[in-house]
Design a protein around this motif. Structure first.
Motif, PDB file in Angstrom:
ATOM      1  N   SER A 110      23.917  24.341  71.943  1.00  0.00           N
ATOM      2  CA  SER A 110      25.364  24.297  72.105  1.00  0.00           C
ATOM      3  C   SER A 110      26.027  25.085  70.992  1.00  0.00           C
ATOM      4  CB  SER A 110      25.849  22.848  72.088  1.00  0.00           C
ATOM      5  OG  SER A 110      25.736  22.318  70.778  1.00  0.00           O
ATOM      6  N   ALA A 111      27.322  25.300  71.131  1.00  0.00           N
ATOM      7  CA  ALA A 111      28.064  26.052  70.124  1.00  0.00           C
ATOM      8  C   ALA A 111      28.220  25.279  68.826  1.00  0.00           C
ATOM      9  CB  ALA A 111      29.448  26.437  70.664  1.00  0.00           C
ATOM     10  N   THR A 112      28.081  23.948  68.886  1.00  0.00           N
ATOM     11  CA  THR A 112      28.364  23.127  67.709  1.00  0.00           C
ATOM     12  C   THR A 112      27.483  23.459  66.509  1.00  0.00           C
ATOM     13  OG1 THR A 112      29.211  21.333  69.083  1.00  0.00           O
ATOM     14  CG2 THR A 112      28.548  20.773  66.835  1.00  0.00           C
ATOM     15  N   PRO A 113      26.134  23.480  66.625  1.00  0.00           N
ATOM     16  CA  PRO A 113      25.332  23.806  65.443  1.00  0.00           C
ATOM     17  C   PRO A 113      25.545  25.237  64.967  1.00  0.00           C
ATOM     18  CG  PRO A 113      23.935  23.667  67.389  1.00  0.00           C
ATOM     19  CD  PRO A 113      25.281  23.125  67.785  1.00  0.00           C
ATOM     20  N   VAL A 114      25.853  26.147  65.880  1.00  0.00           N
ATOM     21  CA  VAL A 114      26.142  27.526  65.477  1.00  0.00           C
ATOM     22  C   VAL A 114      27.426  27.563  64.666  1.00  0.00           C
ATOM     23  CG1 VAL A 114      26.622  29.862  66.272  1.00  0.00           C
ATOM     24  CG2 VAL A 114      24.956  28.457  67.494  1.00  0.00           C
ATOM     25  N   ARG A 115      28.442  26.850  65.158  1.00  0.00           N
ATOM     26  CA  ARG A 115      29.721  26.820  64.448  1.00  0.00           C
ATOM     27  C   ARG A 115      29.551  26.204  63.060  1.00  0.00           C
ATOM     28  NH1 ARG A 115      32.233  24.322  68.097  1.00  0.00           N
ATOM     29  NH2 ARG A 115      32.960  26.155  69.236  1.00  0.00           N
ATOM     30  N   GLU A 116      28.763  25.127  62.969  1.00  0.00           N
ATOM     31  CA  GLU A 116      28.534  24.487  61.671  1.00  0.00           C
ATOM     32  C   GLU A 116      27.809  25.431  60.717  1.00  0.00           C
ATOM     33  OE1 GLU A 116      26.349  21.064  62.807  1.00  0.00           O
ATOM     34  OE2 GLU A 116      28.113  19.863  63.325  1.00  0.00           O
ATOM     35  N   ALA A 117      26.804  26.163  61.236  1.00  0.00           N
ATOM     36  CA  ALA A 117      26.073  27.113  60.397  1.00  0.00           C
ATOM     37  C   ALA A 117      26.986  28.246  59.936  1.00  0.00           C
ATOM     38  CB  ALA A 117      24.872  27.675  61.162  1.00  0.00           C
ATOM     39  N   MET A 118      27.840  28.734  60.836  1.00  0.00           N
ATOM     40  CA  MET A 118      28.767  29.797  60.472  1.00  0.00           C
ATOM     41  C   MET A 118      29.768  29.323  59.423  1.00  0.00           C
ATOM     42  SD  MET A 118      28.375  32.841  61.677  1.00  0.00           S
ATOM     43  CE  MET A 118      28.058  33.954  63.047  1.00  0.00           C
ATOM     44  N   GLN A 119      30.180  28.075  59.505  1.00  0.00           N
ATOM     45  CA  GLN A 119      31.099  27.544  58.504  1.00  0.00           C
ATOM     46  C   GLN A 119      30.435  27.510  57.128  1.00  0.00           C
ATOM     47  OE1 GLN A 119      32.131  23.849  60.413  1.00  0.00           O
ATOM     48  NE2 GLN A 119      33.850  24.749  61.528  1.00  0.00           N
ATOM     49  N   GLN A 120      29.134  27.213  57.104  1.00  0.00           N
ATOM     50  CA  GLN A 120      28.410  27.261  55.838  1.00  0.00           C
ATOM     51  C   GLN A 120      28.353  28.688  55.307  1.00  0.00           C
ATOM     52  OE1 GLN A 120      27.239  25.008  53.723  1.00  0.00           O
ATOM     53  NE2 GLN A 120      26.503  26.651  52.385  1.00  0.00           N
ATOM     54  N   LEU A 121      28.107  29.633  56.192  1.00  0.00           N
ATOM     55  CA  LEU A 121      28.079  31.042  55.780  1.00  0.00           C
ATOM     56  C   LEU A 121      29.450  31.506  55.302  1.00  0.00           C
ATOM     57  CD1 LEU A 121      25.810  32.566  58.573  1.00  0.00           C
ATOM     58  CD2 LEU A 121      25.205  32.167  56.176  1.00  0.00           C
ATOM     59  N   ALA A 122      30.507  30.937  55.877  1.00  0.00           N
ATOM     60  CA  ALA A 122      31.852  31.270  55.408  1.00  0.00           C
ATOM     61  C   ALA A 122      32.057  30.775  53.985  1.00  0.00           C
ATOM     62  CB  ALA A 122      32.906  30.667  56.343  1.00  0.00           C
ATOM     63  N   LEU A 123      31.527  29.586  53.673  1.00  0.00           N
ATOM     64  CA  LEU A 123      31.614  29.065  52.312  1.00  0.00           C
ATOM     65  C   LEU A 123      30.851  29.962  51.338  1.00  0.00           C
ATOM     66  CD1 LEU A 123      31.141  25.224  52.912  1.00  0.00           C
ATOM     67  CD2 LEU A 123      33.265  26.414  52.331  1.00  0.00           C
ATOM     68  N   GLU A 124      29.768  30.569  51.812  1.00  0.00           N
ATOM     69  CA  GLU A 124      28.960  31.438  50.967  1.00  0.00           C
ATOM     70  C   GLU A 124      29.543  32.844  50.865  1.00  0.00           C
ATOM     71  OE1 GLU A 124      25.015  31.350  52.562  1.00  0.00           O
ATOM     72  OE2 GLU A 124      24.774  29.190  52.251  1.00  0.00           O
ATOM     73  N   GLY A 125      30.564  33.132  51.668  1.00  0.00           N
ATOM     74  CA  GLY A 125      31.194  34.441  51.607  1.00  0.00           C
ATOM     75  C   GLY A 125      30.588  35.484  52.515  1.00  0.00           C
ATOM     76  N   ALA A 126      29.680  35.080  53.407  1.00  0.00           N
ATOM     77  CA  ALA A 126      29.037  36.048  54.285  1.00  0.00           C
ATOM     78  C   ALA A 126      29.897  36.406  55.490  1.00  0.00           C
ATOM     79  CB  ALA A 126      27.691  35.520  54.760  1.00  0.00           C
ATOM     80  N   VAL A 127      30.659  35.438  55.981  1.00  0.00           N
ATOM     81  CA  VAL A 127      31.527  35.667  57.128  1.00  0.00           C
ATOM     82  C   VAL A 127      32.891  35.069  56.821  1.00  0.00           C
ATOM     83  CG1 VAL A 127      29.583  35.595  58.739  1.00  0.00           C
ATOM     84  CG2 VAL A 127      30.898  33.501  58.301  1.00  0.00           C
ATOM     85  N   GLU A 128      33.859  35.412  57.649  1.00  0.00           N
ATOM     86  CA  GLU A 128      35.186  34.819  57.522  1.00  0.00           C
ATOM     87  C   GLU A 128      35.655  34.358  58.893  1.00  0.00           C
ATOM     88  OE1 GLU A 128      37.503  37.895  55.796  1.00  0.00           O
ATOM     89  OE2 GLU A 128      37.485  39.180  57.574  1.00  0.00           O
ATOM     90  N   VAL A 129      36.399  33.286  58.902  1.00  0.00           N
ATOM     91  CA  VAL A 129      36.887  32.715  60.150  1.00  0.00           C
ATOM     92  C   VAL A 129      38.006  33.584  60.712  1.00  0.00           C
ATOM     93  CG1 VAL A 129      37.962  30.711  61.238  1.00  0.00           C
ATOM     94  CG2 VAL A 129      36.280  30.385  59.411  1.00  0.00           C
ATOM     95  N   VAL A 130      37.905  33.892  61.999  1.00  0.00           N
ATOM     96  CA  VAL A 130      38.964  34.600  62.709  1.00  0.00           C
ATOM     97  C   VAL A 130      39.550  33.615  63.714  1.00  0.00           C
ATOM     98  CG1 VAL A 130      39.568  36.567  64.165  1.00  0.00           C
ATOM     99  CG2 VAL A 130      37.736  36.782  62.467  1.00  0.00           C
ATOM    100  N   PRO A 131      40.736  33.097  63.468  1.00  0.00           N
ATOM    101  CA  PRO A 131      41.307  32.073  64.354  1.00  0.00           C
ATOM    102  C   PRO A 131      41.277  32.496  65.825  1.00  0.00           C
ATOM    103  CG  PRO A 131      42.663  32.329  62.398  1.00  0.00           C
ATOM    104  CD  PRO A 131      41.648  33.432  62.362  1.00  0.00           C
TER     105      PRO A 131
END
Length: 275
Positions: A110-131
């Motif tokens: 599902s999208a949920t674990p992907v979204r959670e992993a991406m949020q961790q990567l956002a904290l690390e500075g690898a990605v940024e959230v695009v609303p």
């Protein structure tokens, strides 16, 4: 690992298996947890809400086909590891936006674990959230990578030199397997495998200082320095990886021998930014 403004090695888990690229129907699926089917059905409504937020699966660059089949129990952890591999190998391209539902389809989750992993990567500075769209891979220029390299050198070089004066030869000898592992990883030509071995060696050296905060901060900088910049080759070549790995073994030989002059020269070279 020698920092480079022309791109860096990828990262991986060392527990991945390459998918058959010749079979486009074969995608990597994360093993389901007990009861995961019921959980995923319950999450279906949540994914509909995610789509309503604008996480479109159309009109976006093709998401990379994850190559990792990881056996750990945490689906989120498996997805996070695979996404990190995709980041440093260039499969997730700098500047592009990826939605959690689209990546979830590739992973068979599902999208949920992907979204959670991406949020961790956002904290690390690898990605940024695009609303209302998903996550954009951060674009890094030569200047940012040079700054990361400078900070790494400022932190690590003095520690290496201090440890060279205080750590006995037998302790350095215990790190021989880790140094040799970097050579084997480099010889494989897999940037993800090499990056993991590279970080493991540096982490073990810094751990001799007995400062957990140092290990954590230096490790974070090391990982960030391995993400390739926009517009540069995605990964370093096999020859570069092998040369970098042999610097580890040369450093270890000098540390065991207690040759401080050689250690000082090799450490300076190892942390020099390649123009």
């Amino acid at each position: 690992m020698k920092p480079s403004t022309q791109g860096a090695a990828g990262t991986g888990t060392g527990r991945v298996r390459t998918a058959d690229a010749a079979d486009p129907a074969r995608s990597v699926r994360v093993p389901a947890r007990p009861g995961a089917a019921d959980t995923d059905r319950a999450r279906g409504a949540g994914e509909t809400v995610g789509a309503a937020r604008g996480e479109h699966t159309h009109s976006e660059p093709p998401s990379p086909r994850p190559r990792a089949l990881v056996q750990r129990s945490s689906v989120r952890g498996q997805v996070l590891d695979a996404l990190r591999t995709a980041l440093v190998s260039g499969e997730l391209r700098p500047g592009e936006v990826y939605s959690a539902p689209a990546l979830g389809e590739r992973f068979g989750v599902s999208a949920t674990p992907v979204r959670e992993a991406m949020q961790q990567l956002a904290l690390e500075g690898a990605v940024e959230v695009v609303p209302n769209r998903g996550f954009r891979v951060v674009e890094r220029g030569d200047r940012e990578l040079a700054e990361l390299a400078e900070v790494r050198a400022l932190i690590e070089v003095p520690v290496w030199l201090r440890l060279a004066r205080t750590v006995p030869a037998e302790r350095w000898a215990e790190l021989r397997p880790l140094a040799e592992a970097t050579v084997r990883a480099a010889s494989s030509g897999c940037p993800a495998t090499y990056a993991e071995a590279d970080r493991a060696f540096h982490r073990a050296v810094l751990a001799l200082a007995g400062n957990d905060q140092l290990v954590r901060i230096a490790g974070d900088l090391h990982r960030r320095a391995q993400w390739p910049p926009a517009g540069a080759p995605a990964v370093r070549g096999r020859a570069d990886l092998i040369a970098d790995a042999h610097e580890h073994t040369a450093l270890l030989d000098a540390l065991i021998a207690g040759d401080l002059a050689v250690v000082r020269a090799l450490v300076g070279e190892h942390f020099t930014v390649t123009p």
